[in-house]
Enzyme design. Structure first.
Site, PDB file in Angstrom:
ATOM      1  N   CYS A   1      11.194  -9.981  -4.670  1.00 50.72           N
ATOM      2  CA  CYS A   1      11.406  -9.807  -6.009  1.00 50.72           C
ATOM      3  C   CYS A   1      11.582 -10.924  -6.981  1.00 50.72           C
ATOM      4  O   CYS A   1      11.186 -11.210  -8.027  1.00 50.72           O
ATOM      5  CB  CYS A   1      12.498  -8.974  -6.442  1.00 50.72           C
TER       6      CYS A   1
ATOM      7  N   LYS B   1      20.029   5.872   0.966  1.00 49.60           N
ATOM      8  CA  LYS B   1      18.724   6.433   0.936  1.00 49.60           C
ATOM      9  C   LYS B   1      17.768   5.108   1.118  1.00 49.60           C
ATOM     10  O   LYS B   1      17.292   4.296   0.211  1.00 49.60           O
ATOM     11  CB  LYS B   1      18.380   7.289  -0.241  1.00 49.60           C
TER      12      LYS B   1
ATOM     13  N   GLU C   1       3.485  -7.882 -11.965  1.00 55.15           N
ATOM     14  CA  GLU C   1       4.440  -8.048 -10.714  1.00 55.15           C
ATOM     15  C   GLU C   1       3.287  -7.744  -9.392  1.00 55.15           C
ATOM     16  O   GLU C   1       2.793  -6.383  -9.375  1.00 55.15           O
ATOM     17  CB  GLU C   1       5.503  -7.413 -10.379  1.00 55.15           C
TER      18      GLU C   1
ATOM     19  N   GLU D   1      18.326  -3.078  -9.848  1.00 57.80           N
ATOM     20  CA  GLU D   1      17.538  -4.409  -9.497  1.00 57.80           C
ATOM     21  C   GLU D   1      15.969  -4.222  -9.438  1.00 57.80           C
ATOM     22  O   GLU D   1      15.635  -3.282  -8.450  1.00 57.80           O
ATOM     23  CB  GLU D   1      18.161  -4.827  -8.289  1.00 57.80           C
TER      24      GLU D   1
HETATM   25  P1  NAP Z   1      10.004   1.634  -5.144  1.00 59.26           P
HETATM   26  O1  NAP Z   1       8.512   2.167  -4.706  1.00 59.26           O
HETATM   27  O2  NAP Z   1      10.521   1.795  -6.554  1.00 59.26           O
HETATM   28  O3  NAP Z   1      11.090   2.356  -4.139  1.00 59.26           O
HETATM   29  C1  NAP Z   1      12.198   2.045  -3.913  1.00 59.26           C
HETATM   30  C2  NAP Z   1      13.220   3.030  -3.404  1.00 59.26           C
HETATM   31  O4  NAP Z   1      13.118   4.309  -4.308  1.00 59.26           O
HETATM   32  C3  NAP Z   1      12.600   3.655  -2.161  1.00 59.26           C
HETATM   33  O5  NAP Z   1      13.917   4.038  -1.486  1.00 59.26           O
HETATM   34  C4  NAP Z   1      11.758   4.880  -2.590  1.00 59.26           C
HETATM   35  O6  NAP Z   1      11.820   5.996  -1.698  1.00 59.26           O
HETATM   36  C5  NAP Z   1      12.834   5.220  -3.658  1.00 59.26           C
HETATM   37  N1  NAP Z   1      12.071   6.179  -4.781  1.00 59.26           N
HETATM   38  C6  NAP Z   1      10.836   6.445  -5.199  1.00 59.26           C
HETATM   39  N2  NAP Z   1      10.607   7.328  -5.851  1.00 59.26           N
HETATM   40  C7  NAP Z   1      11.889   7.607  -6.593  1.00 59.26           C
HETATM   41  C8  NAP Z   1      12.414   8.787  -7.452  1.00 59.26           C
HETATM   42  N3  NAP Z   1      11.437   9.423  -8.373  1.00 59.26           N
HETATM   43  N4  NAP Z   1      13.623   8.763  -7.626  1.00 59.26           N
HETATM   44  C9  NAP Z   1      14.528   7.868  -6.768  1.00 59.26           C
HETATM   45  N5  NAP Z   1      14.213   7.298  -5.927  1.00 59.26           N
HETATM   46  C10 NAP Z   1      13.001   6.989  -5.665  1.00 59.26           C
HETATM   47  O7  NAP Z   1      10.042  -0.023  -4.704  1.00 59.26           O
HETATM   48  P2  NAP Z   1       9.359  -0.657  -3.281  1.00 59.26           P
HETATM   49  O8  NAP Z   1       8.043  -0.446  -3.345  1.00 59.26           O
HETATM   50  O9  NAP Z   1      10.241   0.160  -1.999  1.00 59.26           O
HETATM   51  O10 NAP Z   1      10.176  -1.971  -3.652  1.00 59.26           O
HETATM   52  C11 NAP Z   1       9.307  -2.984  -4.137  1.00 59.26           C
HETATM   53  C12 NAP Z   1       9.984  -3.281  -5.488  1.00 59.26           C
HETATM   54  O11 NAP Z   1      11.406  -3.408  -5.386  1.00 59.26           O
HETATM   55  C13 NAP Z   1       9.276  -4.379  -6.341  1.00 59.26           C
HETATM   56  O12 NAP Z   1       9.128  -4.017  -7.532  1.00 59.26           O
HETATM   57  C14 NAP Z   1      10.362  -5.313  -6.149  1.00 59.26           C
HETATM   58  O13 NAP Z   1      10.382  -6.313  -7.168  1.00 59.26           O
HETATM   59  C15 NAP Z   1      11.681  -4.626  -6.277  1.00 59.26           C
HETATM   60  N6  NAP Z   1      12.756  -5.414  -5.691  1.00 59.26           N
HETATM   61  C16 NAP Z   1      13.867  -5.773  -6.506  1.00 59.26           C
HETATM   62  C17 NAP Z   1      14.790  -6.604  -6.204  1.00 59.26           C
HETATM   63  C18 NAP Z   1      15.918  -7.193  -6.865  1.00 59.26           C
HETATM   64  O14 NAP Z   1      16.924  -7.469  -6.436  1.00 59.26           O
HETATM   65  N7  NAP Z   1      15.478  -7.223  -7.967  1.00 59.26           N
HETATM   66  C19 NAP Z   1      14.956  -6.869  -4.661  1.00 59.26           C
HETATM   67  C20 NAP Z   1      13.941  -6.249  -3.580  1.00 59.26           C
HETATM   68  C21 NAP Z   1      12.777  -5.658  -4.379  1.00 59.26           C
HETATM   69  P3  NAP Z   1      10.344   6.099  -0.892  1.00 59.26           P
HETATM   70  O15 NAP Z   1      10.123   4.738   0.085  1.00 59.26           O
HETATM   71  O16 NAP Z   1      10.459   7.254  -0.074  1.00 59.26           O
HETATM   72  O17 NAP Z   1       9.286   6.574  -1.927  1.00 59.26           O
END
Ligand code: NAP
Length: 480
Positions: free
Chosen positions: A282, A173, A383, A248
């Site tokens: 991240c 997804k 962050e 992650e």
């Molecule tokens: P996000 O808003 O948490 O979304 C990540 C994924 O989760 C998307 O596919 C999103 O779908 C989905 N999602 C949203 N709400 C959900 C729910 N209630 N239940 C299940 N899935 C749900 O994160 P992002 O804004 O895409 O990415 C940025 C974040 O990722 C930052 O905090 C960054 O640090 C972190 N990150 C961490 C790593 C690591 O390896 N540690 C690597 C890359 C990024 P939708 O887009 O449809 O909302």
């Protein structure tokens, strides 16, 4: 404008209720694709297709044959490298050079895990009873892979690779900002000959489709990359079916500069450690901790190097930093810049929209460097996930490590010093999963990657990631 379809059970399909959403490129604000907006019914369809595939030829297939199919998958990705790179660049505004690097990583990750299929094994254990005791590493079954938008196709590969190598079937997804490359990846898996249903890709809102995967009784494990708050929500949802969960999450990584470091090397390379991908990383080293005796020199060198970073059109191969992923995200980062100013940090450079009129329609923001940040400021604690870095001076090694560890996150970090004993002491003391010494490289396909504290649970990449996708069975045989 292209209309995309989901990949379920080897077929390209619309959402069950026919709904769609638009993907908007942040460089100009134009629509680049229309994508199915899935619902719980699509989650059900994908789970049953993945379960059928798991019950079919995939599970009985020799590990070496699975590896060969994955190698072919890697080759098909290589064959489509330029197409995928262009798509990745357009959907999130990533500079094309970065997108090409990212897609090349996808093929390499698939190749690594293709080779790993035949190296995943259990062990024999000298238990206290007379007999033979051994373990089996078995696939979990159907796994759900939920990925973010910052490195969309690479984050997908980090999960698809080990999930399939361990013999699972998967439902991917992607984030709603960046579904296009994931959907193409699902199609290419079929082109490479992966059996129908082994890799399914479904799109739609996270709280519907992502949460639907986390709640579903037919899924044994969720692997998630994204925000810490979403990770917490997924843990709560997955608790209902006691799913395995690996996470992650976010970071607020320190870049620690001791006075005896190669300051020129630090300053010429470290802007990329925080501004690469427009700070949407991240591992971004968003806190620079610098020994007070070289504080002013480091700020001057770093600001100069930052001003030389080329911000521009993502399609230009010379561009180093493109726009933020969306106008909403830019508004959020601008609020952080304002809060840094209001709380008394000194803005040395950037933090404004570019003066170049050709970038006026995009979600651009010039990389911002704050000096005199203090640990209590919002820009120091949270962050930001955008092109903003803050500098904090320190007096002693002990103080540097205390400041570095004073964060709920613990993903990565760098240490700069010519004194190797001090650098290694610091590396041991940092409560983070990934440390770099005299450089900022956090990611190696062959080595484990992941976070301490609220940066996550489990490790991706390397052989360690395979464990996240297996059940461990112990068998005892009475041979008396
Ligand atoms: P996000 O808003 O948490 O979304 C990540 C994924 O989760 C998307 O596919 C999103 O779908 C989905 N999602 C949203 N709400 C959900 C729910 N209630 N239940 C299940 N899935 C749900 O994160 P992002 O804004 O895409 O990415 C940025 C974040 O990722 C930052 O905090 C960054 O640090 C972190 N990150 C961490 C790593 C690591 O390896 N540690 C690597 C890359 C990024 P939708 O887009 O449809 O909302």
């Amino acid at each position: 404008m292209t209309e995309y379809q989901m990949v379920i059970g080897g077929e390209l399909v619309a959402a069950a209720d026919g709904q769609t959403f638009e993907v908007v490129e942040p460089h100009r604000g134009t629509v680049v694709g229309v994508v199915p907006s899935g619902t719980a019914r699509d989650v059900d369809r994908a789970v049953s297709a993945a379960q059928d595939a798991f019950d079919g030829e995939w599970t009985g297939m020799a590990a070496s044959d699975r590896g060969r199919l994955m190698l072919r998958f890697a080759q098909v990705v290589r064959d489509h490298e330029e197409e995928l790179s262009q798509l990745e660049s357009r959907q999130i505004g990533k500079p094309i050079s970065g997108a090409r690097w990212e897609v090349a990583q996808v093929a390499k990750v698939l190749e690594f895990y293709a080779g790993a299929t035949t190296k995943l094994h259990g062990s024999t254990i000298p238990v206290s009873r007379p007999g033979l005791d051994f373990t089996l590493r078995e696939p979990i079954g159907v796994v759900g892979l939920i990925v973010p938008w910052n490195f969309p196709i690479m984050m997908a590969a980090w999960k698809v690779g080990p999930a399939l190598a361990a013999g699972n079937t998967a439902i991917l997804k992607p984030a709603s900002y960046s579904p296009l490359t994931a959907l193409r990846l699902g199609e290419l898996a079929l082109e490479a000959g992966l059996p129908a249903g082994v890799l399914n890709v479904i799109t739609g809102p996270g709280p519907v489709v992502g949460a639907g995967l986390a709640a579903h009784g037919g899924i044994g494990k969720i692997a998630f990359t994204g925000e810490t708050a979403t990770g917490q929500e997924i843990m709560r949802t997955a608790a209902g079916t006691i799913k395995k969960v690996s996470l992650e999450l976010g970071g607020k990584s320190p870049n620690i500069v001791f006075a005896d470091a190669d300051l020129e090397k630090f300053a010429s390379t470290s802007p990329y450690a925080v501004f690469d991908n427009c700070g949407q990383d991240c591992c971004a080293r968003s806190r620079i901790l610098v020994e007070r005796s070289v504080h002013e020199q480091v700020v001057e060198l770093f600001a100069k190097a930052t001003q030389a970073v080329k911000v521009g059109d993502p399609s230009d191969p010379a561009t180093e930093v493109g726009p933020l992923v969306s106008f909403r995200q830019r508004a959020k980062i601008e609020e952080y810049v304002a809060s840094g100013r209001d709380e008394g940090a000194q803005l040395v450079t950037g933090g404004v929209r570019p003066s170049d009129p050709t970038l006026a329609d995009g979600a651009y923001l010039m990389p911002a460097v704050f000096d005199h940040m203090t640990p209590d400021m919002r820009i120091s604690r949270e962050e930001i996930f955008g092109p903003v870095v803050g500098v904090i001076p320190f007096d002693t090694e002990e103080e540097a490590l205390r400041l570095a560890n004073a964060s709920p996150y613990g993903l990565s970090g760098s240490i700069w010093s010519r004194d190797m004993a001090k650098a290694l002491r610091s590396a041991k003391a940092l409560r983070s999963g990934v440390i770099s010494v005299n450089c900022n490289n956090s990611v190696h396909i062959e080595a484990p990657f992941g976070g301490y504290k609220q940066s996550g649970i489990g490790r991706e990449l390397g052989m360690e990631a395979l464990e996240l996708y297996t059940e461990l069975k112990n068998v005892f045989v009475d041979i008396s």
